[in-house]
Design a protein around this motif. Sequence first.
Motif, PDB file in Angstrom:
ATOM      1  N   LYS A  90      21.232 -74.395-105.021  1.00  0.00           N
ATOM      2  CA  LYS A  90      21.929 -73.490-105.194  1.00  0.00           C
ATOM      3  C   LYS A  90      20.954 -72.018-105.093  1.00  0.00           C
ATOM      4  O   LYS A  90      20.206 -71.663-104.487  1.00  0.00           O
ATOM      5  CB  LYS A  90      22.520 -72.890-106.226  1.00  0.00           C
ATOM      6  N   VAL A  91      22.350 -70.622-104.572  1.00  0.00           N
ATOM      7  CA  VAL A  91      21.660 -69.400-104.215  1.00  0.00           C
ATOM      8  C   VAL A  91      21.175 -68.643-105.091  1.00  0.00           C
ATOM      9  O   VAL A  91      21.179 -68.801-106.288  1.00  0.00           O
ATOM     10  CB  VAL A  91      22.389 -68.631-103.666  1.00  0.00           C
ATOM     11  N   GLY A  92      19.365 -68.334-105.290  1.00  0.00           N
ATOM     12  CA  GLY A  92      18.624 -68.440-106.512  1.00  0.00           C
ATOM     13  C   GLY A  92      17.612 -68.753-106.319  1.00  0.00           C
ATOM     14  O   GLY A  92      16.921 -68.879-107.730  1.00  0.00           O
ATOM     15  N   ASP A  93      17.739 -70.959-106.011  1.00  0.00           N
ATOM     16  CA  ASP A  93      16.860 -71.646-107.192  1.00  0.00           C
ATOM     17  C   ASP A  93      15.178 -71.501-106.008  1.00  0.00           C
ATOM     18  O   ASP A  93      14.946 -70.362-104.914  1.00  0.00           O
ATOM     19  CB  ASP A  93      17.179 -72.115-105.756  1.00  0.00           C
ATOM     20  N   GLU A  94      14.644 -71.663-106.521  1.00  0.00           N
ATOM     21  CA  GLU A  94      13.098 -70.943-106.484  1.00  0.00           C
ATOM     22  C   GLU A  94      12.159 -72.627-105.690  1.00  0.00           C
ATOM     23  O   GLU A  94      12.402 -73.369-106.548  1.00  0.00           O
ATOM     24  CB  GLU A  94      11.716 -70.412-107.042  1.00  0.00           C
ATOM     25  N   ILE A  95      11.415 -72.775-104.469  1.00  0.00           N
ATOM     26  CA  ILE A  95      11.310 -74.187-103.780  1.00  0.00           C
ATOM     27  C   ILE A  95       9.931 -73.524-104.356  1.00  0.00           C
ATOM     28  O   ILE A  95       9.205 -72.773-103.315  1.00  0.00           O
ATOM     29  CB  ILE A  95      11.906 -74.581-102.886  1.00  0.00           C
ATOM     30  N   MET A  96       8.977 -74.410-104.356  1.00  0.00           N
ATOM     31  CA  MET A  96       7.462 -74.721-104.181  1.00  0.00           C
ATOM     32  C   MET A  96       7.180 -75.860-103.412  1.00  0.00           C
ATOM     33  O   MET A  96       7.785 -76.930-103.936  1.00  0.00           O
ATOM     34  CB  MET A  96       7.005 -74.663-104.834  1.00  0.00           C
ATOM     35  N   ILE A  97       6.526 -75.264-101.724  1.00  0.00           N
ATOM     36  CA  ILE A  97       6.244 -76.625-101.416  1.00  0.00           C
ATOM     37  C   ILE A  97       4.884 -76.736-101.166  1.00  0.00           C
ATOM     38  O   ILE A  97       4.155 -75.608-100.687  1.00  0.00           O
ATOM     39  CB  ILE A  97       7.438 -76.276 -99.854  1.00  0.00           C
ATOM     40  N   GLN A  98       4.296 -78.194-100.784  1.00  0.00           N
ATOM     41  CA  GLN A  98       3.037 -78.518-100.773  1.00  0.00           C
ATOM     42  C   GLN A  98       2.888 -78.372 -99.007  1.00  0.00           C
ATOM     43  O   GLN A  98       2.977 -79.760 -99.366  1.00  0.00           O
ATOM     44  CB  GLN A  98       1.926 -78.965-101.799  1.00  0.00           C
ATOM     45  N   PHE A  99       2.131 -77.701 -98.305  1.00  0.00           N
ATOM     46  CA  PHE A  99       1.863 -78.121 -97.143  1.00  0.00           C
ATOM     47  C   PHE A  99       0.460 -78.009 -97.136  1.00  0.00           C
ATOM     48  O   PHE A  99      -0.468 -76.873 -96.875  1.00  0.00           O
ATOM     49  CB  PHE A  99       2.121 -76.836 -95.803  1.00  0.00           C
ATOM     50  N   GLY A 100      -0.419 -79.591 -96.740  1.00  0.00           N
ATOM     51  CA  GLY A 100      -1.998 -79.718 -96.680  1.00  0.00           C
ATOM     52  C   GLY A 100      -2.920 -78.492 -97.751  1.00  0.00           C
ATOM     53  O   GLY A 100      -2.609 -79.413 -98.391  1.00  0.00           O
ATOM     54  N   ARG A 122      12.748 -67.887-102.255  1.00  0.00           N
ATOM     55  CA  ARG A 122      13.771 -68.275-103.191  1.00  0.00           C
ATOM     56  C   ARG A 122      15.111 -68.645-102.256  1.00  0.00           C
ATOM     57  O   ARG A 122      14.953 -67.762-101.068  1.00  0.00           O
ATOM     58  CB  ARG A 122      14.359 -67.015-104.004  1.00  0.00           C
ATOM     59  N   VAL A 123      15.812 -69.168-102.526  1.00  0.00           N
ATOM     60  CA  VAL A 123      16.755 -69.029-101.889  1.00  0.00           C
ATOM     61  C   VAL A 123      18.035 -68.215-101.780  1.00  0.00           C
ATOM     62  O   VAL A 123      18.271 -67.873-102.741  1.00  0.00           O
ATOM     63  CB  VAL A 123      17.794 -70.690-101.974  1.00  0.00           C
ATOM     64  N   GLU A 124      18.516 -67.359-100.654  1.00  0.00           N
ATOM     65  CA  GLU A 124      18.836 -66.290-100.212  1.00  0.00           C
ATOM     66  C   GLU A 124      20.634 -66.529 -99.972  1.00  0.00           C
ATOM     67  O   GLU A 124      21.138 -66.000-100.392  1.00  0.00           O
ATOM     68  CB  GLU A 124      18.927 -65.505 -99.834  1.00  0.00           C
ATOM     69  N   SER A 125      19.936 -67.531 -99.306  1.00  0.00           N
ATOM     70  CA  SER A 125      21.761 -67.625 -98.408  1.00  0.00           C
ATOM     71  C   SER A 125      21.433 -69.220 -97.842  1.00  0.00           C
ATOM     72  O   SER A 125      20.705 -69.776 -97.850  1.00  0.00           O
ATOM     73  CB  SER A 125      21.888 -66.559 -97.286  1.00  0.00           C
ATOM     74  N   LEU A 126      23.245 -69.237 -98.152  1.00  0.00           N
ATOM     75  CA  LEU A 126      22.934 -71.146 -97.697  1.00  0.00           C
ATOM     76  C   LEU A 126      24.548 -71.550 -96.813  1.00  0.00           C
ATOM     77  O   LEU A 126      25.333 -70.918 -96.353  1.00  0.00           O
ATOM     78  CB  LEU A 126      23.496 -72.203 -98.219  1.00  0.00           C
ATOM     79  N   GLN A 127      23.947 -71.446 -94.981  1.00  0.00           N
ATOM     80  CA  GLN A 127      24.787 -71.303 -94.034  1.00  0.00           C
ATOM     81  C   GLN A 127      24.322 -72.571 -93.016  1.00  0.00           C
ATOM     82  O   GLN A 127      23.180 -73.197 -93.720  1.00  0.00           O
ATOM     83  CB  GLN A 127      24.441 -70.526 -93.504  1.00  0.00           C
ATOM     84  N   GLU A 128      25.090 -73.559 -92.755  1.00  0.00           N
ATOM     85  CA  GLU A 128      25.491 -74.843 -91.928  1.00  0.00           C
ATOM     86  C   GLU A 128      24.388 -74.644 -90.735  1.00  0.00           C
ATOM     87  O   GLU A 128      23.930 -75.736 -90.614  1.00  0.00           O
ATOM     88  CB  GLU A 128      27.049 -75.668 -91.905  1.00  0.00           C
ATOM     89  N   GLN A 129      24.763 -73.175 -90.466  1.00  0.00           N
ATOM     90  CA  GLN A 129      24.702 -73.091 -88.761  1.00  0.00           C
ATOM     91  C   GLN A 129      24.140 -71.858 -88.792  1.00  0.00           C
ATOM     92  O   GLN A 129      24.479 -70.827 -89.907  1.00  0.00           O
ATOM     93  CB  GLN A 129      25.826 -73.490 -87.690  1.00  0.00           C
ATOM     94  N   ILE A 130      23.242 -71.579 -88.677  1.00  0.00           N
ATOM     95  CA  ILE A 130      22.441 -70.239 -87.699  1.00  0.00           C
ATOM     96  C   ILE A 130      21.480 -69.391 -86.957  1.00  0.00           C
ATOM     97  O   ILE A 130      20.677 -70.479 -86.181  1.00  0.00           O
ATOM     98  CB  ILE A 130      21.926 -70.147 -89.391  1.00  0.00           C
ATOM     99  N   ARG A 131      21.449 -69.173 -86.237  1.00  0.00           N
ATOM    100  CA  ARG A 131      20.568 -68.958 -85.026  1.00  0.00           C
ATOM    101  C   ARG A 131      19.318 -68.599 -85.487  1.00  0.00           C
ATOM    102  O   ARG A 131      19.181 -67.987 -86.280  1.00  0.00           O
ATOM    103  CB  ARG A 131      21.555 -67.533 -84.368  1.00  0.00           C
ATOM    104  N   LYS A 132      18.482 -69.313 -84.691  1.00  0.00           N
ATOM    105  CA  LYS A 132      16.530 -69.182 -84.901  1.00  0.00           C
ATOM    106  C   LYS A 132      16.423 -68.225 -85.378  1.00  0.00           C
ATOM    107  O   LYS A 132      15.410 -67.833 -86.444  1.00  0.00           O
ATOM    108  CB  LYS A 132      16.546 -70.024 -83.747  1.00  0.00           C
ATOM    109  N   ASP A 133      16.842 -67.146 -84.582  1.00  0.00           N
ATOM    110  CA  ASP A 133      15.830 -65.219 -85.026  1.00  0.00           C
ATOM    111  C   ASP A 133      16.852 -64.695 -86.264  1.00  0.00           C
ATOM    112  O   ASP A 133      15.865 -63.822 -86.974  1.00  0.00           O
ATOM    113  CB  ASP A 133      16.634 -64.406 -83.952  1.00  0.00           C
ATOM    114  N   GLU A 134      17.602 -65.365 -86.589  1.00  0.00           N
ATOM    115  CA  GLU A 134      18.271 -65.333 -87.866  1.00  0.00           C
ATOM    116  C   GLU A 134      18.121 -65.780 -89.378  1.00  0.00           C
ATOM    117  O   GLU A 134      18.359 -65.598 -90.340  1.00  0.00           O
ATOM    118  CB  GLU A 134      20.320 -65.086 -87.784  1.00  0.00           C
ATOM    119  N   THR A 135      17.258 -66.838 -89.092  1.00  0.00           N
ATOM    120  CA  THR A 135      16.521 -68.110 -90.258  1.00  0.00           C
ATOM    121  C   THR A 135      15.842 -67.103 -91.722  1.00  0.00           C
ATOM    122  O   THR A 135      16.019 -68.009 -92.328  1.00  0.00           O
ATOM    123  CB  THR A 135      16.145 -68.849 -89.884  1.00  0.00           C
ATOM    124  N   SER A 136      15.461 -66.414 -91.202  1.00  0.00           N
ATOM    125  CA  SER A 136      14.688 -65.374 -92.362  1.00  0.00           C
ATOM    126  C   SER A 136      15.442 -65.072 -93.310  1.00  0.00           C
ATOM    127  O   SER A 136      15.242 -64.987 -94.370  1.00  0.00           O
ATOM    128  CB  SER A 136      13.935 -64.873 -91.485  1.00  0.00           C
TER     129      SER A 136
END
Length: 89
Positions: A42-52, A59-73
């Motif tokens: 959901k919008v507003g969820d905080e995700i913590m990911i452990q990479f190595g 924090r999730v700001e938007s949920l879109q099914e398709q988005i251009r590469k330069d707009e992912t931020s």
Amino acid sequence: MRLDKFLKISRLIKRRTVAKEVASQGRVYINNQAVKASHDLKVGDEIMIQFGNKKLTIRVESLQEQIRKDETSRLYTVLKEEKIESESF
């Protein structure tokens, strides 16, 4: 939207199968709870990911099914990025 799909679309993880593996290994937390790849975001969820040796918290700001590469931020905001010190024996 499913967690694994969001991680792929946002380009935080390059492949959906890799996102599923990371979640199944218990390295992804949403709002301080370990979750599976099928968790609905959901919008507003905080995700913590452990990479190595790094932890990334967003924090999730938007949920879109398709988005251009330069707009992912626009999909998320980085809250914290920490290095994990490895213990040497």
